[in-house]
Design a protein around this motif. Sequence first.
Motif, PDB file in Angstrom:
ATOM      1  N   SER A  97     -14.111 -41.553 -25.225  1.00  0.00           N
ATOM      2  CA  SER A  97     -13.306 -40.595 -25.970  1.00  0.00           C
ATOM      3  C   SER A  97     -12.139 -41.302 -26.651  1.00  0.00           C
ATOM      4  CB  SER A  97     -12.759 -39.524 -25.026  1.00  0.00           C
ATOM      5  OG  SER A  97     -11.822 -38.697 -25.682  1.00  0.00           O
ATOM      6  N   MET A  98     -11.752 -40.772 -27.768  1.00  0.00           N
ATOM      7  CA  MET A  98     -10.575 -41.266 -28.475  1.00  0.00           C
ATOM      8  C   MET A  98      -9.335 -41.164 -27.583  1.00  0.00           C
ATOM      9  SD  MET A  98      -9.249 -39.645 -31.975  1.00  0.00           S
ATOM     10  CE  MET A  98      -8.398 -40.628 -33.145  1.00  0.00           C
ATOM     11  N   ARG A  99      -9.361 -40.262 -26.605  1.00  0.00           N
ATOM     12  CA  ARG A  99      -8.221 -40.038 -25.719  1.00  0.00           C
ATOM     13  C   ARG A  99      -8.033 -41.144 -24.675  1.00  0.00           C
ATOM     14  NH1 ARG A  99      -6.675 -35.124 -27.031  1.00  0.00           N
ATOM     15  NH2 ARG A  99      -8.232 -33.746 -27.925  1.00  0.00           N
ATOM     16  N   VAL A 100      -9.073 -41.942 -24.441  1.00  0.00           N
ATOM     17  CA  VAL A 100      -8.957 -43.050 -23.488  1.00  0.00           C
ATOM     18  C   VAL A 100      -7.965 -44.049 -24.062  1.00  0.00           C
ATOM     19  CG1 VAL A 100     -10.170 -44.961 -22.385  1.00  0.00           C
ATOM     20  CG2 VAL A 100     -11.271 -42.721 -22.571  1.00  0.00           C
ATOM     21  N   THR A 101      -7.000 -44.444 -23.234  1.00  0.00           N
ATOM     22  CA  THR A 101      -5.935 -45.337 -23.683  1.00  0.00           C
ATOM     23  C   THR A 101      -6.155 -46.743 -23.126  1.00  0.00           C
ATOM     24  OG1 THR A 101      -4.412 -43.473 -23.710  1.00  0.00           O
ATOM     25  CG2 THR A 101      -3.427 -45.652 -23.723  1.00  0.00           C
ATOM     26  N   LEU A 102      -6.089 -47.725 -23.998  1.00  0.00           N
ATOM     27  CA  LEU A 102      -6.085 -49.142 -23.603  1.00  0.00           C
ATOM     28  C   LEU A 102      -4.868 -49.790 -24.239  1.00  0.00           C
ATOM     29  CD1 LEU A 102      -9.769 -50.443 -24.035  1.00  0.00           C
ATOM     30  CD2 LEU A 102      -8.574 -49.920 -21.911  1.00  0.00           C
ATOM     31  N   GLU A 103      -4.152 -50.565 -23.457  1.00  0.00           N
ATOM     32  CA  GLU A 103      -2.969 -51.275 -23.945  1.00  0.00           C
ATOM     33  C   GLU A 103      -1.975 -50.311 -24.605  1.00  0.00           C
ATOM     34  OE1 GLU A 103      -0.610 -54.613 -24.108  1.00  0.00           O
ATOM     35  OE2 GLU A 103      -2.410 -54.252 -22.961  1.00  0.00           O
ATOM     36  N   GLY A 104      -2.019 -49.036 -24.156  1.00  0.00           N
ATOM     37  CA  GLY A 104      -1.098 -48.033 -24.659  1.00  0.00           C
ATOM     38  C   GLY A 104      -1.563 -47.313 -25.910  1.00  0.00           C
ATOM     39  N   TYR A 105      -2.719 -47.681 -26.460  1.00  0.00           N
ATOM     40  CA  TYR A 105      -3.231 -47.116 -27.705  1.00  0.00           C
ATOM     41  C   TYR A 105      -4.403 -46.180 -27.454  1.00  0.00           C
ATOM     42  CZ  TYR A 105      -0.703 -50.770 -30.259  1.00  0.00           C
ATOM     43  OH  TYR A 105       0.261 -51.575 -30.788  1.00  0.00           O
ATOM     44  N   VAL A 106      -4.326 -44.969 -27.984  1.00  0.00           N
ATOM     45  CA  VAL A 106      -5.516 -44.136 -28.022  1.00  0.00           C
ATOM     46  C   VAL A 106      -6.455 -44.742 -29.054  1.00  0.00           C
ATOM     47  CG1 VAL A 106      -4.276 -42.043 -27.323  1.00  0.00           C
ATOM     48  CG2 VAL A 106      -4.622 -42.502 -29.755  1.00  0.00           C
ATOM     49  N   HIS A 107      -7.709 -44.463 -28.926  1.00  0.00           N
ATOM     50  CA  HIS A 107      -8.766 -44.857 -29.858  1.00  0.00           C
ATOM     51  C   HIS A 107      -9.215 -46.314 -29.718  1.00  0.00           C
ATOM     52  CE1 HIS A 107     -11.476 -44.138 -33.168  1.00  0.00           C
ATOM     53  NE2 HIS A 107     -11.038 -45.213 -33.779  1.00  0.00           N
ATOM     54  N   LEU A 108      -8.434 -47.181 -29.101  1.00  0.00           N
ATOM     55  CA  LEU A 108      -8.817 -48.590 -28.997  1.00  0.00           C
ATOM     56  C   LEU A 108     -10.120 -48.755 -28.212  1.00  0.00           C
ATOM     57  CD1 LEU A 108      -8.270 -51.578 -29.536  1.00  0.00           C
ATOM     58  CD2 LEU A 108      -6.717 -51.587 -27.562  1.00  0.00           C
ATOM     59  N   ALA A 109     -10.272 -48.054 -27.103  1.00  0.00           N
ATOM     60  CA  ALA A 109     -11.498 -48.166 -26.299  1.00  0.00           C
ATOM     61  C   ALA A 109     -12.713 -47.706 -27.114  1.00  0.00           C
ATOM     62  CB  ALA A 109     -11.370 -47.349 -25.021  1.00  0.00           C
ATOM     63  N   ARG A 110     -12.561 -46.606 -27.833  1.00  0.00           N
ATOM     64  CA  ARG A 110     -13.650 -46.092 -28.661  1.00  0.00           C
ATOM     65  C   ARG A 110     -14.013 -47.095 -29.753  1.00  0.00           C
ATOM     66  NH1 ARG A 110     -15.716 -40.976 -29.355  1.00  0.00           N
ATOM     67  NH2 ARG A 110     -16.692 -40.541 -31.349  1.00  0.00           N
ATOM     68  N   MET A 111     -13.010 -47.695 -30.364  1.00  0.00           N
ATOM     69  CA  MET A 111     -13.257 -48.667 -31.425  1.00  0.00           C
ATOM     70  C   MET A 111     -13.988 -49.888 -30.876  1.00  0.00           C
ATOM     71  SD  MET A 111     -10.599 -49.953 -34.353  1.00  0.00           S
ATOM     72  CE  MET A 111      -9.631 -51.123 -33.416  1.00  0.00           C
ATOM     73  N   ILE A 112     -13.637 -50.322 -29.671  1.00  0.00           N
ATOM     74  CA  ILE A 112     -14.347 -51.440 -29.035  1.00  0.00           C
ATOM     75  C   ILE A 112     -15.812 -51.072 -28.841  1.00  0.00           C
ATOM     76  CG2 ILE A 112     -14.601 -52.774 -26.903  1.00  0.00           C
ATOM     77  CD1 ILE A 112     -11.505 -52.681 -26.647  1.00  0.00           C
ATOM     78  N   ASP A 113     -16.058 -49.871 -28.300  1.00  0.00           N
ATOM     79  CA  ASP A 113     -17.442 -49.440 -28.066  1.00  0.00           C
ATOM     80  C   ASP A 113     -18.247 -49.419 -29.357  1.00  0.00           C
ATOM     81  OD1 ASP A 113     -16.734 -49.076 -25.409  1.00  0.00           O
ATOM     82  OD2 ASP A 113     -16.705 -46.876 -25.524  1.00  0.00           O
ATOM     83  N   LYS A 114     -17.669 -48.885 -30.423  1.00  0.00           N
ATOM     84  CA  LYS A 114     -18.395 -48.801 -31.694  1.00  0.00           C
ATOM     85  C   LYS A 114     -18.633 -50.189 -32.274  1.00  0.00           C
ATOM     86  CE  LYS A 114     -15.800 -46.006 -33.919  1.00  0.00           C
ATOM     87  NZ  LYS A 114     -15.465 -45.325 -35.167  1.00  0.00           N
ATOM     88  N   CYS A 115     -17.647 -51.057 -32.174  1.00  0.00           N
ATOM     89  CA  CYS A 115     -17.811 -52.416 -32.684  1.00  0.00           C
ATOM     90  C   CYS A 115     -18.909 -53.150 -31.911  1.00  0.00           C
ATOM     91  CB  CYS A 115     -16.478 -53.165 -32.590  1.00  0.00           C
ATOM     92  SG  CYS A 115     -16.539 -54.835 -33.270  1.00  0.00           S
ATOM     93  N   ARG A 116     -18.903 -53.023 -30.598  1.00  0.00           N
ATOM     94  CA  ARG A 116     -19.958 -53.656 -29.796  1.00  0.00           C
ATOM     95  C   ARG A 116     -21.335 -53.153 -30.211  1.00  0.00           C
ATOM     96  NH1 ARG A 116     -16.600 -53.291 -24.408  1.00  0.00           N
ATOM     97  NH2 ARG A 116     -15.698 -55.379 -24.415  1.00  0.00           N
ATOM     98  N   ALA A 117     -21.435 -51.852 -30.449  1.00  0.00           N
ATOM     99  CA  ALA A 117     -22.727 -51.289 -30.852  1.00  0.00           C
ATOM    100  C   ALA A 117     -23.155 -51.825 -32.211  1.00  0.00           C
ATOM    101  CB  ALA A 117     -22.648 -49.764 -30.868  1.00  0.00           C
ATOM    102  N   VAL A 118     -22.230 -51.925 -33.146  1.00  0.00           N
ATOM    103  CA  VAL A 118     -22.565 -52.479 -34.463  1.00  0.00           C
ATOM    104  C   VAL A 118     -23.040 -53.926 -34.314  1.00  0.00           C
ATOM    105  CG1 VAL A 118     -21.569 -53.238 -36.664  1.00  0.00           C
ATOM    106  CG2 VAL A 118     -21.165 -50.916 -35.851  1.00  0.00           C
TER     107      VAL A 118
END
Length: 143
Positions: A10-31
Amino acid sequence: MDLRTTFPRSMRVTLEGYVHLARMIDKCRAVLAGTEGEYIYPCPMDDRLMAFAGITAAQFTAAVKQHLNDEGVIQWFRGIATPHAQAELDEWNRMMLSRGPTTPEKQASFDKYRDAVDPSRTDLTSWADLQDLEEGRTVPRRA
């Protein structure tokens, strides 16, 4: 990560204090794996995060490719991202989570996606809520 069979975080998952970072990592890995399905990386939300952090999609993609786990990406991100005061980061996170359609055309698209999942959820106004609804996460009713 195979986004043809599972959802990104979810975009709500926070990494390093940022929302959306975890989601962006997942999408990048998939690409990188060729398993993104219908997901887009980089999308406009990804672009907003990268602009706020002062990084490019090429830099982020290279970092995700180099680091096989979140911790490695987080360490890289911590070292390169533009630092922000906590209040500024908190405000940015609130903006990202509450951001909704900004034009009549985008509102029409938002309504179409929402109605395909649950037309009774006319209380939803943010893309984050719509993503969670589409991906089967519980989204509380909004007043």
